[in-house]
Design a protein around this motif. Structure first.
Motif, mmCIF file in Angstrom:
data_model
loop_
_atom_site.group_PDB
_atom_site.id
_atom_site.type_symbol
_atom_site.label_atom_id
_atom_site.label_comp_id
_atom_site.label_asym_id
_atom_site.label_seq_id
_atom_site.Cartn_x
_atom_site.Cartn_y
_atom_site.Cartn_z
ATOM 1 N N SER A 32 2.082 -5.251 10.234
ATOM 2 C CA SER A 32 1.594 -4.799 8.939
ATOM 3 C C SER A 32 1.686 -5.959 7.959
ATOM 4 O O SER A 32 2.757 -6.548 7.793
ATOM 5 C CB SER A 32 2.401 -3.605 8.439
ATOM 6 O OG SER A 32 1.959 -3.210 7.161
ATOM 7 N N ALA A 33 0.566 -6.275 7.386
ATOM 8 C CA ALA A 33 0.506 -7.309 6.358
ATOM 9 C C ALA A 33 0.076 -6.677 5.048
ATOM 10 O O ALA A 33 -0.756 -5.753 5.021
ATOM 11 C CB ALA A 33 -0.465 -8.417 6.766
ATOM 12 N N ARG A 34 0.664 -7.148 3.962
ATOM 13 C CA ARG A 34 0.371 -6.600 2.644
ATOM 14 C C ARG A 34 -0.360 -7.645 1.829
ATOM 15 O O ARG A 34 0.044 -8.806 1.769
ATOM 16 C CB ARG A 34 1.661 -6.199 1.928
ATOM 17 C CG ARG A 34 1.436 -5.587 0.556
ATOM 18 C CD ARG A 34 2.756 -5.229 -0.098
ATOM 19 N NE ARG A 34 2.548 -4.688 -1.428
ATOM 20 C CZ ARG A 34 2.436 -5.432 -2.541
ATOM 21 N NH1 ARG A 34 2.521 -6.751 -2.447
ATOM 22 N NH2 ARG A 34 2.255 -4.864 -3.710
ATOM 23 N N ASP A 35 -1.453 -7.210 1.227
ATOM 24 C CA ASP A 35 -2.233 -8.084 0.358
ATOM 25 C C ASP A 35 -2.063 -7.594 -1.069
ATOM 26 O O ASP A 35 -2.335 -6.420 -1.382
ATOM 27 C CB ASP A 35 -3.711 -8.076 0.765
ATOM 28 C CG ASP A 35 -4.480 -9.239 0.158
ATOM 29 O OD1 ASP A 35 -4.305 -9.505 -1.040
ATOM 30 O OD2 ASP A 35 -5.249 -9.885 0.899
ATOM 31 N N ALA A 36 -1.593 -8.462 -1.932
ATOM 32 C CA ALA A 36 -1.316 -8.057 -3.317
ATOM 33 C C ALA A 36 -2.570 -7.805 -4.112
ATOM 34 O O ALA A 36 -2.491 -7.254 -5.226
ATOM 35 C CB ALA A 36 -0.469 -9.132 -4.009
ATOM 36 N N ASP A 37 -3.742 -8.151 -3.574
ATOM 37 C CA ASP A 37 -4.988 -7.899 -4.289
ATOM 38 C C ASP A 37 -5.351 -6.415 -4.199
ATOM 39 O O ASP A 37 -4.575 -5.596 -3.695
ATOM 40 C CB ASP A 37 -6.097 -8.771 -3.706
ATOM 41 C CG ASP A 37 -5.832 -10.255 -3.953
ATOM 42 O OD1 ASP A 37 -5.299 -10.584 -5.023
ATOM 43 O OD2 ASP A 37 -6.141 -11.070 -3.063
#
Length: 898
Positions: A511-516
C-alpha cells in the motif's frame, strides 16, 4: 335332535362361552322343564325340544366377545375362535370355515391351522367409530355341512394416540388499553379425538403479569376457556402480549397441544401532549424582518393515531399587541416575526403556547416562550463578496486575485465610515482598490497537502459608538497539482509463505499513499520485471493494479526456491506521473512434504531393498551389527529423523534395538542358541514434521557361529564368487583412476598456493591457524577423528576454512567396510571441492564448518546437486545442516570466524 342336544350339553365350553349368566340359567330351566314333562306325549316333547334347541342356537349366535387395542400390530392374538365356537380344528377346512364382516373384512383374519383370530391390518378406533364410546367389529362365522352361522363381536379399545388440537395455532386478539380489570375474553378450547380419560383435557397458561386462564364447565360437561385481565393495560409500555396456552390430555403417556395467543393493545387517548421544555428563552434583535424565526416549540404525545396528532396555538388570554408581533404555525410550531419589533417599545415578550391533540376528548399541554429583544445600531454595514475565482491552484503565483469585496452602510457620518479586515494567519490579504472596494489576493505560497481549504472571515465595521459590524465567511479551496510521488510506509517488506501454497493465493498487500488528490492520488501497482533463474518473475507472482494485493501464481517449493526478492512499483495517474518502488522479500517456509528416503549401504546385500548382515552369535550386548541410513529432502524439524524398531509379529522380544537418532542396530544382550538363525527387523524411520511422514526399512540378520561368520555355504556363495572377483578388478581400476586424479588435483593446488604466496604475505596470510570447534549434544560429544580440511589462501586477506568434514567416534562393529567407504568419500570430497564457490563469493570474514560423517558427505553431494548448481554456498550450508540434524537429532553446522 336329542343326540345333537346331548352333544351340545357335553360341550361345557359352549355354555361357558356363549351368552350371559342369565341366559345360560334360562336355558337350564327350559331343559329341566322338558325332562319333567317326559311323562306327557312324545309329540309335545319333540315340539318343546325343537323350540329349546332353537333358543339355544339363537342364544349362542352372537355371544362370543373379544377385545383388542387399536393400532395393534399385524399378527396380534385376539382369541381362539374355533375352540370358543366348539369347532374342531380338523373340521375347519372341510366345512369351509370362513369369516365375513361388513365393511371390515380385512381387519381381522383366522388362521385355519390353529383356529386363532388375529389382527390382519391396522385398526384405527377413531376412523371406525369416531367419538362413540362403544366401538366393535361384528363378524359372521359361517361353516357348512351342516350350515351354521355364528356371530362374534370384537371390541376395539381406545389408546392415547391423538394429541389435543386447538382450532388455530396462533390466535390474534385486539383489546383496548382501557379494558377494566376482571373482564373475561372467551377462547375456544382444544379437542382430542380419543375417548374416555384419554380425552380429558387440562389447560395451563405461561407465566405473565396481565392475564390468567379461566376454565368453566357447563351443564353438558363442556369446558369453556377464557382469559381474565388481572392488571391494567398500558399500550405505551407494552403494545403487544404473547401468551402460550397448553392443553394436556389424561392418557398415559400424556400428549400435549399448544396455541399462541397474540394480544394487540389498542390505543385510547390517555396521554396529554408534553413540550420539550416548559419555558423557552430566546433573544431577538430589534428591527428583525418579518418572517424571522424566533423559536421552534415542539411537543410529543405518547398515544398513537389521531390521539398523537398535535395542533399548536396561542393562549386565548394573550394581549392583542403580542398577537400582532408574532405568528405561530399550528403544524410545525415555528414562531416567527410578523410585525415591527422595537427595543425602545418592548424589551420582553411573554408568549403562552398550547399543544392540543385530536383525541376524543382532546387533551392539551402548555409552555411559555420568553422573547428578549436586543438593542442594535439601527443600520449595520453591508458586505458583498463577488467575482470569486475558485478553486486556486496550489502553485499559483503570489498576487493572484481571488475575489472582489464591496462594503456599504446606509448610515452617514461616522456611522457610515467603514473599515474592512480579514481573519489573521491566512496566506491572503485585502488590498483596497477604490472607496469601499477591496481585492482578496494571494500573499504567500500554498500547499494543498498541508491545508486543503481556508475558511476566511471578512469583517466590515462602522465608526459608530458602539460601532456596528458585519461579517461574511468564504471558503477558498486549494486545487491539487501532482507534486507528490506515492510513498510506501517502509522501503522493504519481509513476507513468509509456506510452500505448496494453492495457485493464486494472496500472500501480501502493498500500500502506497499519495498525498495528492483525485487523479493525482490514484495509485496503480505493477511488478518490476526481472529474471528469477531461467524464468520471468511474472511467472511466480502478480500484483493487482488497484488493490496492491500480491498473489502467488503457482505453488512455491522450499526445496527449489527459498527466497524470492522482487520490487513492486507504485505510480500515480498525474501528468506527468510520479512513482516509487518497494522491495519484497518472500521467504518460502518449509512444509513436511517429503517422506524419509532409505539409502542402500554400499556393498550390503538384500533382496527387495532389504539390508542383509551376518552376525556372530558370540557378540556381546551393545554390539553394533548394522545401521539404517535415511535422508529427508525437507529441512529443520521436518528433516530431523528418528528410528524405531517395530515389535515382532508374534510379540516375542527381539535381542536387538535401534538407536533413536543414528539408526544403528545393536544387541541388547548376548545371543544364544535359542535365538532364531534368521532375524527379520522392521525399522520405522520417522521425521518430526506435522504430520510426521515415515518410511520402513527391512533388515535381515543371519546369526552364525563364531569362526564361521566369514564362511558361507558353497551353494549360497557359488554364484557370488565370480561377481566378487569382477568387483575387485573394477575397484582396483577405480582406485588407480581416483588416485591419479587426486594427485593431479593436489599438484595443481600446491602450484596455485605457491604462486599466490610468492608475494610478501600480509598479516595472517597463509597462516596455519587451526579453527577451534567444540560440538556437543544430548547424545554425546563429537570427536576430531577422520578430519579433513581444505584451505585456499589469498594475499588479500586472512585464510578461511571452507569445509571441515568429520564424524563421531563409533564403537567398532563386525563389518569392516567403513574404512574403505571413508576412503572413497575423502577422494570424492576433494573432487567436489573444486565445484564450490571461490573465496570472493563467500560472506566477508566468515567461514562455514560442517560436522558430517564421510558417508553423509557422499549423501549430501548426491541429494543436493540441483541446489548447489543454483547457489553452491547456501546449498552447502543448508544441506549439511539438514543431514547432520537427520543423523544426530538436532546437530547442525557451526559458523566460526576465521
Amino acid at each position: 335332535m336329542i343326540r345333537l342336544l346331548k352333544k351340545k350339553i357335553r360341550n361345557s365350553n359352549y355354555f361357558l362361552k356363549f351368552g350371559s349368566r342369565h341366559e345360560r340359567h334360562n336355558i337350564w330351566e327350559r331343559l329341566a322343564m322338558v325332562f319333567s314333562w317326559r311323562e306327557e306325549g312324545s309329540g309335545a316333547r319333540r315340539l318343546l325340544l325343537s323350540l329349546l334347541l332353537l333358543t339355544v342356537w339363537e342364544t349362542g349366535s352372537g355371544q362370543v366377545h373379544y377385545s383388542v387395542l387399536e393400532e395393534a400390530k399385524h399378527g396380534t392374538f385376539v382369541g381362539r375362535i374355533a375352540q370358543d365356537l366348539g369347532l374342531e380344528l380338523a373340521e375347519l377346512v372341510p366345512r369351509l370355515f370362513r369369516v365375513a364382516s361388513k365393511g371390515h373384512g380385512d381387519l381381522l383374519e383366522v388362521n385355519l391351522q390353529n383356529g386363532i383370530l388375529f389382527v390382519n391390518s391396522r385398526i384405527d378406533r377413531e376412523e371406525l367409530c369416531g367419538r362413540s364410546l362403544e366401538c366393535s367389529i361384528h363378524l359372521e362365522v359361517i361353516v357348512d355341512r351342516p350350515l351354521q352361522v355364528f356371530h362374534v363381536e370384537v371390541e376395539v379399545k381406545d389408546i392415547n394416540d391423538n394429541q389435543p388440537v386447538f382450532p388455530m395455532a396462533v390466535k390474534k386478539l385486539f383489546i383496548y388499553e382501557s379494558r377494566p380489570l376482571g373482564s373475561r375474553i372467551p377462547l375456544e378450547g382444544a379437542s382430542d379425538a380419543d375417548i374416555g380419560v384419554n380425552s380429558l383435557l387440562t389447560y395451563s397458561l405461561n407465566s405473565n403479569d396481565y392475564f390468567t386462564l379461566d376454565i368453566k364447565r357447563n351443564d353438558e360437561n363442556i369446558k369453556s376457556l377464557g382469559l381474565v385481565l388481572k392488571k391494567v393495560l398500558n399500550r405505551e409500555d407494552t403494545p403487544e402480549h404473547h401468551l402460550l396456552i397448553t392443553a394436556v390430555d389424561g392418557g398415559k403417556p400424556e400428549l400435549t397441544g399448544t396455541t399462541q395467543v397474540k394480544i394487540t393493545i389498542l390505543d385510547v387517548n390517555d396521554n396529554a401532549p408534553e413540550f420539550e421544555r416548559t419555558v423557552y428563552r430566546v433573544s431577538l434583535f430589534e428591527n428583525a424582518p418579518n418572517g424571522t424565526l424566533a423559536v421552534i416549540v415542539n411537543a410529543s404525545d405518547l398515544d398513537e393515531g389521531v390521539n398523537k396528532d398535535i395542533v399548536y396555538s396561542f393562549n386565548t388570554d394573550m394581549s392583542a399587541d403580542t398577537l400582532s408581533k408574532f405568528h405561530l404555525d399550528p403544524v410545525s410550531g415555528y414562531i416567527s416575526v410578523k410585525g415591527n419589533i422595537d427595543f425602545e417599545e418592548t424589551k420582553l415578550y411573554e408568549i403562552q403556547v398550547e399543544a392540543t391533540d385530536k383525541g376524543n376528548p382532546p387533551m392539551a399541554g402548555h409552555c411559555t416562550v420568553l422573547v428578549e429583544i436586543l438593542d442594535t445600531n439601527d443600520n449595520v454595514p453591508e458586505l458583498v463578496i463577488k467575482s470569486l475565482s475558485l478553486p486556486v491552484l496550489e502553485d499559483a503565483p503570489l498576487g493572484t486575485v481571488i475575489a472582489l469585496i464591496s462594503v456599504s452602510d446606509r448610515d452617514s457620518g461616522a456611522n457610515g465610515q467603514l473599515t474592512c479586515t480579514l481573519s489573521p494567519h491566512v496566506p491572503f490579504k485585502l488590498v483596497s482598490t477604490f472607496k469601499n472596494y477591496y481585492s482578496l489576493v494571494l500573499d504567500s505560497a500554498l500547499d494543498r497537502e498541508s491545508v486543503a481549504n481556508y475558511a476566511l472571515v471578512v469583517t466590515a465595521r462602522d465608526g459608530g459608538s458602539p460601532s456596528l459590524s458585519t461579517t461574511a465567511s468564504m471558503y477558498v479551496e486549494v486545487a491539487d497539482v501532482n507534486d507528490n510521488a506515492p510513498a510506501f510506509a517502509q522501503p522493504e517488506y519481509t513476507v513468509f509463505v509456506r510452500e505448496n501454497n494453492p495457485p493464486g493465493c494472496h500472500i501480501f498487500t502493498v500500500s502506497a499513499r499519495d498525498a495528492d488528490a483525485q487523479e493525482n492520488a490514484l495509485v496503480s501497482y505493477s511488478l518490476v520485471e526481472r529474471r528469477v533463474g531461467e524464468r520471468a518473475l511474472s511467472s511466480y507472482v502478480s500484483v493487482h493494479a488497484e488493490s496492491g494485493k500480491v498473489y502467488a501464481l503457482q505453488p512455491l517449493d522450499h526445496e527449489e526456491l527459498e527466497l524470492l526478492q522482487f520490487q513492486v512499483s507504485a505510480r500515480d495517474a498525474g501528468v506527468p506521473p510520479l512513482g516509487s518502488n518497494v522491495t519484497l522479500q518472500v521467504f518460502v517456509l518449509d512444509e513436511n512434504d517429503n517422506a524419509p528416503a532409505l539409502l542402500p549401504r554400499p556393498g550390503a546385500g538384500g533382496a527387495g531393498g532389504a539390508l542383509s548382515e551376518l552376525v556372530s552369535r558370540s557378540v556381546g550386548a551393545g554390539h553394533v551389527v548394522a545401521k539404517v541410513r535415511a535422508v529427508d529432502a525437507d529441512s529443520g524439524y521436518n528433516a530431523w529423523l528418528s528410528y524405531e524398531l517395530q515389535p515382532a509379529a508374534g510379540g516375542a522380544r527381539s535381542p536387538f534395538r535401534v538407536a533413536l537418532y543414528t539408526g544403528e542396530i545393536s544387541t541388547t544382550r548376548t545371543l544364544d542358541e535359542a535365538d532364531s538363525a534368521r532375524q527379520r527387523l522392521l525399522v520405522l524411520v520417522k521425521d518430526h514434521g506435522e504430520p510426521a511422514l515415515t518410511a520402513t526399512a527391512t533388515v535381515l540378520l543371519s546369526l552364525v557361529e563364531s569362526g564361521q561368520a566369514p564362511k558361507a555355504s558353497s551353494r549360497v556363495l557359488a554364484g557370488a564368487a565370480g561377481a566378487e572377483a569382477a568387483l575387485v578388478d573394477v575397484n582396483v581400476y577405480l582406485i588407480v583412476a581416483i588416485c591419479a586424479v587426486s594427485s593431479l588435483l593436489v599438484l595443481t593446488l600446491l602450484l596455485y598456493t605457491a604462486l599466490r604466496c610468492s608475494a610478501p604475505p600480509t598479516e595472517g596470510a597463509c597462516g596455519p591457524g587451526k579453527p577451534t570447534l567444540v560440538c556437543s549434544s544430548a547424545v554425546g560429544s563429537w570427536s576430531y577423528s577422520q578430519q579433513r580440511r581444505q584451505r585456499v589462501c589469498s594475499g588479500e586477506g586472512p585464510p578461511k576454512t571452507d569445509l571441515m568434514a568429520f564424524s563421531p567416534s563409533l564403537p567398532p562393529g563386525p563389518i569392516g567396510g567403513d574404512r574403505e567407504e571413508q576412503l572413497n568419500v575423502d577422494v570424492d570430497l576433494s573432487a567436489k571441492y573444486a565445484e564450490w564457490p571461490k573465496e570472493k563469493d563467500l560472506p566477508v570474514s566468515e567461514s562455514i564448518t560442517y560436522g558430517l560423517e564421510p558417508h553423509d558427505v557422499a549423501l549430501y553431494h548426491k541429494t543436493d546437486v540441483q541446489r548447489k548448481k543454483k547457489n553452491p554456498f547456501c546449498s552447502c550450508k543448508e544441506a549439511a545442516s539438514t543431514i547432520q540434524m537427520r543423523r544426530n537429532g538436532g546437530y547442525s553446522g557451526t559458523r566460526l570466524n576465521s
